[in-house]
Design a protein around this motif. Structure first.
Motif, PDB file in Angstrom:
ATOM      1  N   TYR A 185      48.982  40.538  35.838  1.00  0.00           N
ATOM      2  CA  TYR A 185      50.116  40.033  36.937  1.00  0.00           C
ATOM      3  C   TYR A 185      49.171  39.895  38.203  1.00  0.00           C
ATOM      4  O   TYR A 185      49.276  40.830  39.336  1.00  0.00           O
ATOM      5  CB  TYR A 185      51.049  40.910  36.957  1.00  0.00           C
ATOM      6  CG  TYR A 185      51.694  41.089  35.627  1.00  0.00           C
ATOM      7  CD1 TYR A 185      52.782  40.339  35.353  1.00  0.00           C
ATOM      8  CD2 TYR A 185      51.696  42.366  34.964  1.00  0.00           C
ATOM      9  CE1 TYR A 185      53.580  40.702  34.051  1.00  0.00           C
ATOM     10  CE2 TYR A 185      52.230  42.476  33.562  1.00  0.00           C
ATOM     11  CZ  TYR A 185      53.249  41.750  33.256  1.00  0.00           C
ATOM     12  OH  TYR A 185      54.022  42.139  32.046  1.00  0.00           O
ATOM     13  N   PRO A 186      48.223  38.952  38.395  1.00  0.00           N
ATOM     14  CA  PRO A 186      47.451  38.887  39.639  1.00  0.00           C
ATOM     15  C   PRO A 186      48.244  38.416  40.769  1.00  0.00           C
ATOM     16  O   PRO A 186      47.559  38.699  41.904  1.00  0.00           O
ATOM     17  CB  PRO A 186      46.637  37.803  39.187  1.00  0.00           C
ATOM     18  CG  PRO A 186      47.302  36.969  38.077  1.00  0.00           C
ATOM     19  CD  PRO A 186      48.034  37.869  37.194  1.00  0.00           C
ATOM     20  N   GLN A 187      49.405  37.885  40.793  1.00  0.00           N
ATOM     21  CA  GLN A 187      50.318  37.717  42.005  1.00  0.00           C
ATOM     22  C   GLN A 187      50.706  39.029  42.814  1.00  0.00           C
ATOM     23  O   GLN A 187      51.052  38.850  43.935  1.00  0.00           O
ATOM     24  CB  GLN A 187      51.389  36.968  41.464  1.00  0.00           C
ATOM     25  CG  GLN A 187      52.635  37.570  40.835  1.00  0.00           C
ATOM     26  CD  GLN A 187      52.217  37.658  39.350  1.00  0.00           C
ATOM     27  OE1 GLN A 187      51.244  37.608  38.703  1.00  0.00           O
ATOM     28  NE2 GLN A 187      53.254  37.560  38.553  1.00  0.00           N
ATOM     29  N   PHE A 188      50.540  40.164  42.251  1.00  0.00           N
ATOM     30  CA  PHE A 188      50.925  41.171  42.817  1.00  0.00           C
ATOM     31  C   PHE A 188      49.748  41.921  43.425  1.00  0.00           C
ATOM     32  O   PHE A 188      48.695  41.829  43.090  1.00  0.00           O
ATOM     33  CB  PHE A 188      51.706  42.377  41.865  1.00  0.00           C
ATOM     34  CG  PHE A 188      52.956  41.899  41.277  1.00  0.00           C
ATOM     35  CD1 PHE A 188      53.884  42.110  41.759  1.00  0.00           C
ATOM     36  CD2 PHE A 188      52.867  41.406  39.995  1.00  0.00           C
ATOM     37  CE1 PHE A 188      55.040  41.599  41.653  1.00  0.00           C
ATOM     38  CE2 PHE A 188      54.277  40.928  39.510  1.00  0.00           C
ATOM     39  CZ  PHE A 188      55.360  40.943  40.136  1.00  0.00           C
ATOM     40  N   ALA A 189      50.085  42.639  44.635  1.00  0.00           N
ATOM     41  CA  ALA A 189      49.359  43.192  45.569  1.00  0.00           C
ATOM     42  C   ALA A 189      48.205  44.185  44.635  1.00  0.00           C
ATOM     43  O   ALA A 189      48.719  45.026  43.907  1.00  0.00           O
ATOM     44  CB  ALA A 189      49.428  43.780  46.685  1.00  0.00           C
ATOM     45  N   PRO A 190      46.708  44.226  44.833  1.00  0.00           N
ATOM     46  CA  PRO A 190      46.165  44.950  43.831  1.00  0.00           C
ATOM     47  C   PRO A 190      46.117  46.354  44.735  1.00  0.00           C
ATOM     48  O   PRO A 190      46.490  46.584  45.714  1.00  0.00           O
ATOM     49  CB  PRO A 190      44.495  44.347  44.370  1.00  0.00           C
ATOM     50  CG  PRO A 190      44.607  43.748  45.629  1.00  0.00           C
ATOM     51  CD  PRO A 190      46.000  43.266  45.814  1.00  0.00           C
ATOM     52  N   GLY A 191      45.462  47.239  43.545  1.00  0.00           N
ATOM     53  CA  GLY A 191      45.364  48.572  43.981  1.00  0.00           C
ATOM     54  C   GLY A 191      46.536  49.354  42.774  1.00  0.00           C
ATOM     55  O   GLY A 191      46.407  49.218  41.957  1.00  0.00           O
ATOM     56  N   VAL A 207      41.816  36.059  42.602  1.00  0.00           N
ATOM     57  CA  VAL A 207      40.265  36.739  42.219  1.00  0.00           C
ATOM     58  C   VAL A 207      40.276  38.140  42.596  1.00  0.00           C
ATOM     59  O   VAL A 207      39.641  39.085  42.049  1.00  0.00           O
ATOM     60  CB  VAL A 207      39.468  35.857  43.177  1.00  0.00           C
ATOM     61  CG1 VAL A 207      37.947  36.627  43.125  1.00  0.00           C
ATOM     62  CG2 VAL A 207      39.545  34.320  42.955  1.00  0.00           C
ATOM     63  N   TRP A 208      40.911  38.427  43.819  1.00  0.00           N
ATOM     64  CA  TRP A 208      40.770  40.166  44.119  1.00  0.00           C
ATOM     65  C   TRP A 208      41.486  40.953  43.079  1.00  0.00           C
ATOM     66  O   TRP A 208      40.968  41.947  42.778  1.00  0.00           O
ATOM     67  CB  TRP A 208      41.371  40.330  45.572  1.00  0.00           C
ATOM     68  CG  TRP A 208      40.753  39.417  46.440  1.00  0.00           C
ATOM     69  CD1 TRP A 208      41.250  38.325  47.495  1.00  0.00           C
ATOM     70  CD2 TRP A 208      39.254  39.646  46.971  1.00  0.00           C
ATOM     71  NE1 TRP A 208      40.165  37.936  48.417  1.00  0.00           N
ATOM     72  CE2 TRP A 208      39.131  38.815  48.201  1.00  0.00           C
ATOM     73  CE3 TRP A 208      38.235  40.547  46.617  1.00  0.00           C
ATOM     74  CZ2 TRP A 208      37.812  38.751  48.567  1.00  0.00           C
ATOM     75  CZ3 TRP A 208      36.954  40.579  47.113  1.00  0.00           C
ATOM     76  CH2 TRP A 208      36.751  39.721  48.292  1.00  0.00           C
ATOM     77  N   ALA A 209      42.583  40.422  42.600  1.00  0.00           N
ATOM     78  CA  ALA A 209      43.330  41.163  41.719  1.00  0.00           C
ATOM     79  C   ALA A 209      42.538  41.321  40.354  1.00  0.00           C
ATOM     80  O   ALA A 209      42.397  42.343  39.621  1.00  0.00           O
ATOM     81  CB  ALA A 209      44.628  40.560  41.232  1.00  0.00           C
TER      82      ALA A 209
END
Length: 308
Positions: A185-191, A207-209
């Motif tokens: 689910y890369p659309q959600f904020a990472p962390g 990319v960050w996700a």
């Protein structure tokens, strides 16, 4: 909700953060490289506790909804937990009664998981956010357990080592689950993978996700291996701390309206608390390894009559 509510929440966390950094300045100066993060692991864990404690005190009537309906005097428990969190934050930041505080924090978070989150999971078994919230609090308790175990001495050394291992395994499993979710689910904020979408001003959010997910999976695997536990925990702790500063803090600063500011503050302190929990595993693993080394030296000295 008055704007002063958010002021109290953020002020409590910042004050404890400053107090903790001042108290840990010698350890911070002596540490090298990423070991500096481990040196302030308790501080990073403590500051969010103070913020959430203040949130319990100023938003008690709202948080009351999370208390199980079968518990007597529900309002009392909301404010009691708030005061306990602030006391625990000061204890960790100042280095006072840390073993007792860490043990009680572990018990508290595990009770949250059993009494609040597991019933929610059973009721909404297909909701990944509910699962992630339960795993998040499990990791908080596991980090506190690892810290408490690393401070057990004397006849309880073996129990302490077991506590550290349990904390390490729990955090590692949570990290690997989160890593997979961040990739899926890369659309959600990472962390900590919750329900917030990555803001549009973030370049290359997928990319960050993906990178964060890979770090979480790799860090989780490394934490399971005692030899690489400290390195894996430091890597994940660094990423979560950076996300707090470069992603969630700007989200908080750009938020408008009291509800949006409250949400931003919760993401800031939540991510920092997760970073602190992972780094506490690194601290606990290092102390257990050091204790094993000392035990080995003592054993060799006993076996060799020329050493003493």
């Amino acid at each position: 909700m008055p704007p002063s509510t958010n002021v109290w929440i953020c002020a409590a966390g910042v004050i404890v953060l400053v107090i903790g950094f001042v108290a840990a300045r010698r350890e911070l100066q002596a540490a090298v490289g990423l070991d500096k993060l481990v040196a302030v692991a308790r501080v990073l864990f403590a500051a969010p506790l103070a913020a959430f404690g203040a949130e319990h005190l100023v938003l008690g009537r709202v948080i009351l909804g999370a208390v199980p309906v079968w518990m007597p005097v529900r309002v009392f428990w909301v404010y009691f937990v708030g005061i306990a969190l602030i006391a625990a934050a000061l204890s960790l930041a100042l280095g006072i009664r840390v073993r007792l505080t860490a043990t009680l924090l572990a018990v508290m978070f595990f009770l949250f998981v059993v009494m609040i989150h597991l019933p929610n999971v059973v009721a909404q078994v297909h909701d990944r956010i509910i699962w992630n919230v339960a795993l998040r609090d499990l990791s908080f308790g596991a980090g506190a357990l690892a810290l408490a175990g690393s401070l057990w001495r004397g006849p309880r050394d073996r129990d302490g080592n077991v506590a550290v291992r349990i904390g390490r395994v729990c955090v590692a499993v949570v990290l690997m689950v989160y890593g997979v979710e961040l990739i899926l689910y890369p659309q959600f904020a990472p962390g900590v993978p919750l329900g917030k979408l990555t803001p549009s001003w973030v370049p290359g959010p997928h990319v960050w996700a993906l990178l964060t997910g890979l770090v979480c999976i790799g860090g989780g695997v490394a934490i399971l291996i005692r030899r690489y536990c400290r390195d894996g925990a430091k890597a994940v702790g660094l990423v979560m701390t950076l996300l707090t500063v470069v992603l969630y803090l700007p989200i908080l600063l750009m938020a408008s309206g009291a509800p949006a500011v409250l949400e931003g503050a919760n993401y800031v302190w939540d991510t920092l608390l997760f970073a602190g929990a992972v780094l506490l595993v690194a601290e606990g693993a290092a102390k257990v390894r050091y204790g094993v080394a000392l035990a080995g030296e003592a054993g060799r000295a006993t076996a060799d009559p020329l050493r003493g």
